[in-house]
Design a protein around this motif. Structure first.
Motif, short mmCIF file in Angstrom:
data_model
loop_
_atom_site.label_atom_id
_atom_site.label_comp_id
_atom_site.label_asym_id
_atom_site.label_seq_id
_atom_site.Cartn_x
_atom_site.Cartn_y
_atom_site.Cartn_z
N VAL A 32 34.39 57.38 45.78
CA VAL A 32 34.30 57.11 44.36
C VAL A 32 35.70 57.30 43.79
O VAL A 32 36.35 58.31 44.07
CB VAL A 32 33.32 58.07 43.66
N ASN A 51 32.16 53.15 41.52
CA ASN A 51 31.42 53.67 42.67
C ASN A 51 32.00 53.09 43.96
O ASN A 51 32.66 52.05 43.97
CB ASN A 51 29.95 53.30 42.53
N TRP A 52 31.69 53.77 45.08
CA TRP A 52 32.27 53.30 46.32
C TRP A 52 31.51 52.11 46.84
O TRP A 52 30.47 51.74 46.32
CB TRP A 52 32.39 54.43 47.34
N SER A 57 24.66 50.48 44.90
CA SER A 57 25.28 50.46 43.58
C SER A 57 26.79 50.27 43.66
O SER A 57 27.52 50.69 42.77
CB SER A 57 24.96 51.74 42.81
N THR A 105 28.59 60.06 48.32
CA THR A 105 28.01 58.88 47.67
C THR A 105 27.67 59.08 46.21
O THR A 105 27.41 58.12 45.50
CB THR A 105 26.73 58.46 48.41
N TYR A 107 28.31 59.62 42.40
CA TYR A 107 29.40 59.51 41.45
C TYR A 107 29.40 60.74 40.55
O TYR A 107 28.40 61.43 40.41
CB TYR A 107 29.28 58.25 40.61
#
Length: 127
Positions: A32, A51-52, A57, A105, A107
């Protein structure tokens, strides 16, 4: 991960700037990425995150209310770079801007949950 922020400067009210954050040492696709800022005499605050890339997402963005509609965060993982496009700049946007990377994962807008930080780039909006 080493982060280097670029692109700050002195601008007038209403001008635009694009900040870049270039990462080295590891790909940022699994992080992130966030932008924070610290104005003189104030605490550092969250500005935006993206986000990554490895989850459903992927690419989702979040912004502090004061910059919504004016700032846009984006990432180009192939270049290991995150951008912050800042439009319609206001004097209250004056601050040192920092990019940061958060592993995992989930955020977050919380500063201490970010693992890596760049050195900051000064943005000054003059009236």
């Amino acid at each position: 991960v080493q982060l280097q922020a670029y692109g700050g400067g002195l601008v007038q009210i209403g001008d635009s700037l694009r900040l870049s954050c270039v990462a080295s040492g590891r790909t940022i696709s699994n992080y992130v990425m966030g932008w924070f800022r610290q104005a003189p005499g104030k605490e550092r605050e969250f500005v935006a995150l993206i986000n990554w890339s490895g989850i459903r997402s992927a690419g989702r963005t979040y912004y502090i209310d004061s910059v919504k509609g004016r700032f846009t965060i984006s990432r180009v993982d192939a270049k290991n770079t995150v951008y912050l496009q800042m439009n319609s700049l206001k004097p209250e946007d004056t601050a040192v801007y920092y990019c940061a990377a958060k592993s995992g994962t989930a955020y977050s807008t919380i500063e201490h949950e970010y693992d890596y930080w760049g050195q900051g780039t000064q943005v000054t909006v003059s009236s």
